[in-house]
Design a protein around this motif. Structure first.
Motif, PDB file in Angstrom:
ATOM      1  N   ASP A  46       5.357  37.671  12.461  1.00  0.00           N
ATOM      2  CA  ASP A  46       4.934  37.066  11.199  1.00  0.00           C
ATOM      3  C   ASP A  46       5.609  35.723  10.939  1.00  0.00           C
ATOM      4  O   ASP A  46       5.250  35.022   9.989  1.00  0.00           O
ATOM      5  N   PHE A  47       6.597  35.372  11.755  1.00  0.00           N
ATOM      6  CA  PHE A  47       7.316  34.120  11.569  1.00  0.00           C
ATOM      7  C   PHE A  47       6.716  33.031  12.458  1.00  0.00           C
ATOM      8  O   PHE A  47       6.401  33.277  13.627  1.00  0.00           O
ATOM      9  N   ALA A  48       6.599  31.827  11.928  1.00  0.00           N
ATOM     10  CA  ALA A  48       6.277  30.680  12.771  1.00  0.00           C
ATOM     11  C   ALA A  48       7.483  30.422  13.679  1.00  0.00           C
ATOM     12  O   ALA A  48       8.622  30.739  13.311  1.00  0.00           O
ATOM     13  N   PRO A  49       7.266  29.856  14.867  1.00  0.00           N
ATOM     14  CA  PRO A  49       8.395  29.650  15.788  1.00  0.00           C
ATOM     15  C   PRO A  49       9.557  28.887  15.163  1.00  0.00           C
ATOM     16  O   PRO A  49      10.720  29.271  15.336  1.00  0.00           O
ATOM     17  N   ALA A  50       9.258  27.822  14.435  1.00  0.00           N
ATOM     18  CA  ALA A  50      10.336  27.026  13.833  1.00  0.00           C
ATOM     19  C   ALA A  50      11.100  27.834  12.792  1.00  0.00           C
ATOM     20  O   ALA A  50      12.325  27.703  12.661  1.00  0.00           O
ATOM     21  N   GLU A  51      10.384  28.672  12.034  1.00  0.00           N
ATOM     22  CA  GLU A  51      11.039  29.516  11.032  1.00  0.00           C
ATOM     23  C   GLU A  51      11.953  30.537  11.701  1.00  0.00           C
ATOM     24  O   GLU A  51      13.097  30.747  11.271  1.00  0.00           O
ATOM     25  N   ALA A  52      11.438  31.184  12.739  1.00  0.00           N
ATOM     26  CA  ALA A  52      12.234  32.188  13.437  1.00  0.00           C
ATOM     27  C   ALA A  52      13.462  31.557  14.076  1.00  0.00           C
ATOM     28  O   ALA A  52      14.567  32.110  14.018  1.00  0.00           O
ATOM     29  N   GLN A  53      13.278  30.384  14.699  1.00  0.00           N
ATOM     30  CA  GLN A  53      14.418  29.720  15.330  1.00  0.00           C
ATOM     31  C   GLN A  53      15.471  29.352  14.293  1.00  0.00           C
ATOM     32  O   GLN A  53      16.669  29.561  14.524  1.00  0.00           O
ATOM     33  N   ALA A  54      15.044  28.811  13.161  1.00  0.00           N
ATOM     34  CA  ALA A  54      16.008  28.405  12.135  1.00  0.00           C
ATOM     35  C   ALA A  54      16.834  29.595  11.659  1.00  0.00           C
ATOM     36  O   ALA A  54      18.064  29.500  11.503  1.00  0.00           O
TER      37      ALA A  54
END
Length: 479
Positions: free
Chosen positions: A362-370
């Motif tokens: 459910d997370f966008a890649p940038a959100e998950a990475q952050a």
């Protein structure tokens, strides 16, 4: 005690290792290789891969199609068959089915790499450590041999949730585990080694599930061990089946009312036996490390034994929790954290990809990475640039060295694993440079590290990139 930040390292305690496969000594000659490593680079410790069926450990470059051939050695593929590149002593293998595992590579007919290298290295004041990694056989991304010519080995394989043979031998299989013990005792007793480094890169059941695989090990020996520890094996298997179903559905794109992460936690909490199996597997895996430490110390009490620590242990939140530094100092004299900086963005992207297929979909890649970078303590390039940028030696290598030093609390030395031409599998992955090598070495000593290990294999390293190491060592007064 580690070096005070910013202080110059003590030349008397210099540890500049290089991981090297046996084929380099055949391709280039023992004296030529030692001349290069000692005089041009400044290395004083050879970390010699003596037993493997993986090209990354025993062969030439496994990424030559993408990276080209290095500026030394033989620029052509090596049809490695794998095995032992020393002469096993039959006395040590009477209780294992793996008694005949000598390499049948024609390049090594009549050659024992330990007998070739140890006397020549010692004559120059260089040390020789044996470097081994488990899994020994089929390992994606490591240049596995096409076939493993050991009779009955398939009968020692792990068994997965559905009763199918897996792709790796069961470390609970007595014949296989005894072989590991015997192979190490053989080398320690029969050769004038200066140290031993062991790497353990097995995926736990939960790790395997999140990656989309089917976990084990439900072979008869593993079941018996679990039952002897009071584990209800069938209840654990059923719990893992529920998690397997969830992960497969999540990877296939199924939507969950409360989102993937909450749904995963719900299934896990409803099936706590999965955590019991995870704990059993983890302790049994660590048992092997502890056994080998004890075996080496029993044979030669003063011989250093160290652990080559998977970079996934600092990229994966589960593994980060499962493998604390302080615990590992109970069975290691030194640790080598793998920080292959130019390749690290690619490795991280793959790691994050596992989670985003299942629990973090459910997370966008940038959100998950952050979020994960905040938890793990990383300050690196943004998601859309992480692969092409790699990870910065001044933050990544420095930070991991500082973390390891805090974790070991002075109870083990920290030798940072510096990537020099670690194999790339994507054309957009950052390329190695001499400056990256230079800054990685400097960052290690600036953080207070005790030494470096140039990795993963000399046969794929460019000498022009190793010149960056030599420059750093010269400035540090170590060359």
């Amino acid at each position: 005690m580690h070096n005070t930040e910013g202080s110059r390292p003590d030349p008397a305690k210099k540890f500049v290792g290089v991981q090297i496969s046996p084929i380099s000594f055949v391709d280039e000659g023992v004296d030529a290789v030692l001349d290069t490593l000692q005089d041009r680079v400044g290395a004083n410790v050879l970390m010699l891969g003596t037993v493997s069926w993986l090209g990354l450990k025993s062969g030439r470059s496994i990424s030559h199609e993408l990276d080209g051939w290095p500026d030394h050695g033989v620029p052509e593929p090596y049809q490695m068959r794998g095995g032992a590149y020393f002469d096993p002593d039959p006395r040590y293998y009477r209780d294992t089915f793996m008694a005949d595992y000598r390499s049948r590579d024609p390049e090594f007919t009549g050659k024992d790499v330990l007998k070739m290298v140890i006397p020549a290295a010692h004559a120059r004041g260089m040390k020789v450590y044996v470097e081994l990694m488990e899994p020994f056989f089929k390992y994606a991304g490591h240049g596995s041999a096409a076939a493993v010519e050991i009779p009955t080995l398939p009968q020692a394989m792990e068994v997965d949730l559905f009763g199918r043979l897996g792709g790796e031998p069961s470390t609970s299989n007595p014949g296989y585990r005894t072989w590991i013990h015997s192979m190490i005792e053989d080398q320690v007793r029969n050769h004038d080694l200066d140290g031993f480094m062991w790497c353990n890169e097995r995926n736990s059941p939960l790790d395997t599930l999140i990656q989309g695989g089917c976990p084990g090990d439900f072979s008869a020996p593993a079941r018996a061990e679990a039952e002897s520890r009071g584990v209800n094996v069938e209840a654990c298997r059923q719990a893992l089946l529920r998690l397997y179903d969830f992960c497969q559905e999540a990877a296939a794109g199924k939507s969950f009312a409360d989102g993937n992460l909450i749904a995963f936690l719900r299934v896990l909490l409803e099936n706590p036996e999965a955590l019991i199996w995870e704990k059993f597997w983890l302790e049994r895996n660590k048992d092997l490390d502890r056994e080998l430490y004890g075996l080496v110390k029993w044979c030669k009490p003063t011989l250093p034994f160290g652990l080559n620590i998977w970079n996934r242990n600092h990229f994966n939140i589960l593994r980060r929790a499962q493998w604390p530094w302080a615990e590992q100092t109970r069975y290691a004299d030194f640790v080598k954290p793998i920080t292959y900086q130019h390749q690290a963005g690619e490795v991280w992207a793959k790691e994050l990809g596992f989670f985003r297929k299942t629990v973090l979909r459910d997370f966008a890649p940038a959100e998950a990475q952050a979020a994960l970078f905040h938890i793990l303590g990383f300050d690196e390039a943004p998601w859309d640039a992480i692969v092409s940028a790699g990870m910065d030696p001044d933050t990544y290598v420095y930070g991991q060295c500082a973390d390891a030093l805090r974790g070991v609390e002075g109870k083990a030395d920290v030798y940072m694993g510096i990537g020099v031409d670690a194999p790339r599998s994507r054309p957009d992955t950052a390329k190695m440079t001499a400056d990256i090598a230079y800054r990685s070495v400097m960052a290690t000593y600036r953080a207070g590290g005790h030494g470096v290990v140039l990795s993963p294999n000399y046969s794929s390293m460019r000498l022009t990139h190793l010149d960056g190491v030599a420059r750093a060592l010269t400035e540090l007064g170590l060359k």
